[in-house]
Design an enzyme around this catalytic site. Sequence first.
Site, PDB file in Angstrom:
ATOM      1  CD  GLU A 118      -2.128  -1.245   3.015  1.00  0.00           C
ATOM      2  OE1 GLU A 118      -2.071  -0.207   3.712  1.00  0.00           O
ATOM      3  OE2 GLU A 118      -2.610  -2.314   3.413  1.00  0.00           O
ATOM      4  CE  LYS A 120       5.057   5.053   7.110  1.00  0.00           C
ATOM      5  NZ  LYS A 120       4.886   6.447   7.484  1.00  0.00           N
ATOM      6  CG  ASP A 122       4.541  12.312   5.040  1.00  0.00           C
ATOM      7  OD1 ASP A 122       4.396  11.982   6.228  1.00  0.00           O
ATOM      8  OD2 ASP A 122       5.524  12.936   4.625  1.00  0.00           O
ATOM      9  CE1 TYR A 232      -3.472   2.650   8.842  1.00  0.00           C
ATOM     10  CE2 TYR A 232      -3.243   4.606   7.471  1.00  0.00           C
ATOM     11  CZ  TYR A 232      -3.133   3.976   8.698  1.00  0.00           C
ATOM     12  OH  TYR A 232      -2.704   4.677   9.783  1.00  0.00           O
ATOM     13  CE  LYS A 320      10.209   6.966   6.157  1.00  0.00           C
ATOM     14  NZ  LYS A 320       9.340   7.716   7.008  1.00  0.00           N
ATOM     15  CB  CYS A 414      25.554  41.855 -15.041  1.00  0.00           C
ATOM     16  SG  CYS A 414      25.716  40.192 -15.689  1.00  0.00           S
ATOM     17  CB  CYS A 417      28.698  41.432 -18.874  1.00  0.00           C
ATOM     18  SG  CYS A 417      27.156  42.321 -18.576  1.00  0.00           S
ATOM     19  CB  CYS A 432      22.279  41.438 -16.985  1.00  0.00           C
ATOM     20  SG  CYS A 432      23.620  42.049 -18.001  1.00  0.00           S
ATOM     21  CB  CYS A 437      25.561  39.962 -20.659  1.00  0.00           C
ATOM     22  SG  CYS A 437      25.683  38.853 -19.255  1.00  0.00           S
TER      23      CYS A 437
HETATM   24  S1  IVH Z   1      -0.546   0.563   8.953  1.00  0.00           S
HETATM   25  C1  IVH Z   1       0.590  -1.490  12.681  1.00  0.00           C
HETATM   26  N1  IVH Z   1      -0.741   1.550   6.516  1.00  0.00           N
HETATM   27  O1  IVH Z   1       2.300   5.386   9.119  1.00  0.00           O
HETATM   28  C2  IVH Z   1       0.276  -0.830  11.407  1.00  0.00           C
HETATM   29  N2  IVH Z   1       0.062   2.955   8.241  1.00  0.00           N
HETATM   30  O2  IVH Z   1       4.165   4.243  11.477  1.00  0.00           O
HETATM   31  C3  IVH Z   1      -0.052   0.550  11.604  1.00  0.00           C
HETATM   32  N3  IVH Z   1       0.583   5.222   7.516  1.00  0.00           N
HETATM   33  O3  IVH Z   1       1.221   7.429  11.211  1.00  0.00           O
HETATM   34  C4  IVH Z   1      -0.190   1.382  10.456  1.00  0.00           C
HETATM   35  N4  IVH Z   1       0.023   4.970   5.407  1.00  0.00           N
HETATM   36  O4  IVH Z   1      -0.902   6.506   9.916  1.00  0.00           O
HETATM   37  C5  IVH Z   1      -0.389   1.788   7.792  1.00  0.00           C
HETATM   38  N5  IVH Z   1      -0.985   2.299   4.333  1.00  0.00           N
HETATM   39  C6  IVH Z   1      -0.649   2.522   5.600  1.00  0.00           C
HETATM   40  C7  IVH Z   1      -0.179   3.785   6.026  1.00  0.00           C
HETATM   41  C8  IVH Z   1       0.171   3.948   7.363  1.00  0.00           C
HETATM   42  C9  IVH Z   1       0.467   5.814   6.316  1.00  0.00           C
HETATM   43  C10 IVH Z   1       1.072   5.893   8.717  1.00  0.00           C
HETATM   44  C11 IVH Z   1       0.218   5.680   9.937  1.00  0.00           C
HETATM   45  C12 IVH Z   1       1.147   6.044  11.053  1.00  0.00           C
HETATM   46  C13 IVH Z   1       2.455   5.574  10.521  1.00  0.00           C
HETATM   47  C14 IVH Z   1       2.827   4.247  11.157  1.00  0.00           C
END
Ligand code: IVH
Length: 681
Positions: A118, A120, A122, A232, A320, A414, A417, A432, A437
Amino acid sequence: MPKIDEKTRKKIQELREKINYHNYLYYVLDSPEVSDAEYDRLFDELVELEKKYPELVTPDSPTQRVGAPPLIEFKTVKHSLPMLSLNKATTEEELSDFHRRVLELSGLPESKIEYTAEPKFDGLAVELVYEDGVFTQGSTRGDGYVGEDVTLNLKTVRTIPMKLLTKKASLPKLLEVRGEVIMTKSELEKLNKEREKNGEPLFANPRNAAAGSVRQLNSKITASRHLTSFVYGTGQVQGRKFSTQFETIQYLKDLGFHLSQDMKLCKSLNEVKDYYQKILAKRDSLDYELDGIVIKVNDFKLQGKLGELSRSPRWAVAWKFPPQQETTKIKDIMVNVGRTGALTPVAILESVRVGGVEISRATLHNEDEINKKDIRIGDTVLVQRAGDVIPEVVMVIKNKRTGKERKFVFPDKCPVCGSKVERPPDEAVHRCTGIACPAQLKERISHFASKGGMDMEGLGYKFIEQMVDLGIVKDPADLYYLTEKNLLDKMERMGPKLAQNLINAINKSKNADLPHLIFALGIRNVGEHMASVLAREFESLDNLAKQSVEDLTSVYEIGPVVGESIYNFFHDEKNQKVLEKLKKAGVKFPEMSEFGSMGKVKTTVTPLTDKTFVLTGGLDSFTRDEAKRTIEEMGGRVSSSVSKKTDFVIVGKDPGSKLSDAQKLGVKTIDETGFKKMIGR
Ligand code: IVH
């Protein structure tokens, strides 16, 4: 209080269902079925009814999404199951380590392990509680065990259902859903622009902005931030059992939650690796920030067997992406001169890896940007790099200041030049003004030789680049000192015929008319039209060069910005030398009398010649552009505002304030018929 009949109750119920459904189509599925106006009508109808019957307002009504009166503080919420964090992997080896541990602890063969992969997200982790399908509480993750009650704020997030859909799924008694509240990149950009205008500190990234917006005591502010969400997984669930993560995801989708389209079931580690590459490649094109992918063992029984450490599960890992922001120090600030003469300040950084690439410079855009962000030499700063975008400084980490930092002063000459640098009053960039130049040379020479300029046929950019790189052309005038032998001896892919053609074209251009010559010089803000105006008004280049800013701006169509750049151009010593060189080379500096005979401008006098027109309202037989073109072709000028210098205001249908301006100033007005007569139609 009005009596409530069954019909009203039903109507309110129906409206809520409709609004919730359209809300889901619009925000979650991104495929609305009704117009915004239709949606607004339904919404307004519900608002009206709820105003009339306030006792029928329920906390899950869609009208409750707009924010409530501010709170004094947040209540705390104990999560019934802790919200764990994730172990991280930053390399493929670390991912393989995770996989190996899963294999060892499960005792299963590789072919029996499935993972979900999935994105992740932010943002800010939240938990959403639904009782009998109704959203009753939302909380932040906090320390994983205790978070803050942000229910009112989360109600303003349109992708979070107030009530679950039951068309495709049956409802559990209790459902805790977990996900991430985020702010899109475009929303952050809008918000920061607004904050900049109001002198408020900017949010460094979408994560901070999302967190700052959810943790607001005033939910009306949260509502104004237009947050979104992705879920998720689940926390506690009563009245329903799932056996895999993938099944859970499908179920949450059916209930109306917003989930990423990119969640994938992977049958092997290689599939996970492919997925990582695919999402990484997509990352910069998405409107929301991802900081990696999350890999979870799909089977819940196996998850249970693998178990959890104190803060993170053994069945999941976050792989990451390389970070796109880092902190580093500004060692110096330099100025870069672009091909068009724009001066860009550049921060020289202590080198740092950002987004997987070593960077040692970041653009500071312009002087205003430096002042706004208060960037000084020696500052510790947050730098950002996304994809192929040039790295930039996001903000200064002010609490790292020692007092030794130095303010940067923009140069007035400049750096390449030494010519004067000017900053047009309504522009953010410095430029300039030097014609020779080197930084701008290729672009300037190409402009000089172009069709609208001296029209040197066959002299394309590739040749110009070569000539400049070889050092045989150092300013536009040098073109006239080239010889066929020069070209043949020095240039690549040059034959005698081509060399002869080029020299012929260069020689022919010595006879260019005055408007072409003026345009060719590349004076800032002087395009082809302005070059014609200047030629007509001043009749020779020598005369034009003598004018003061006041003389120039007294001419209709020449404003202070253009006036200043013309003046600066002719008062630059280097530019003067180039003009001398052009003259010596035999470039004709034609007088305006010679200009008519070249057929560039009509010499016929028409009733419109030298008259100034202003257009207001719509015409039947012409578009605005057609009318404007006709006037100009017949020797007249068109201006956008009425002044004493205006000769005629052409009044069409539904005229604007220009008509009253004309009446006030006693300027003649004519209608469309009068105008047609004037042009002989
Ligand atoms: S699962 C034990 N799935 O990441 C599993 N977390 O370190 C718990 N996060 O701030 C989280 N996308 O909100 C999971 N697809 C995803 C995620 C996700 C972002 C964030 C979560 C938390 C951090 C976990």
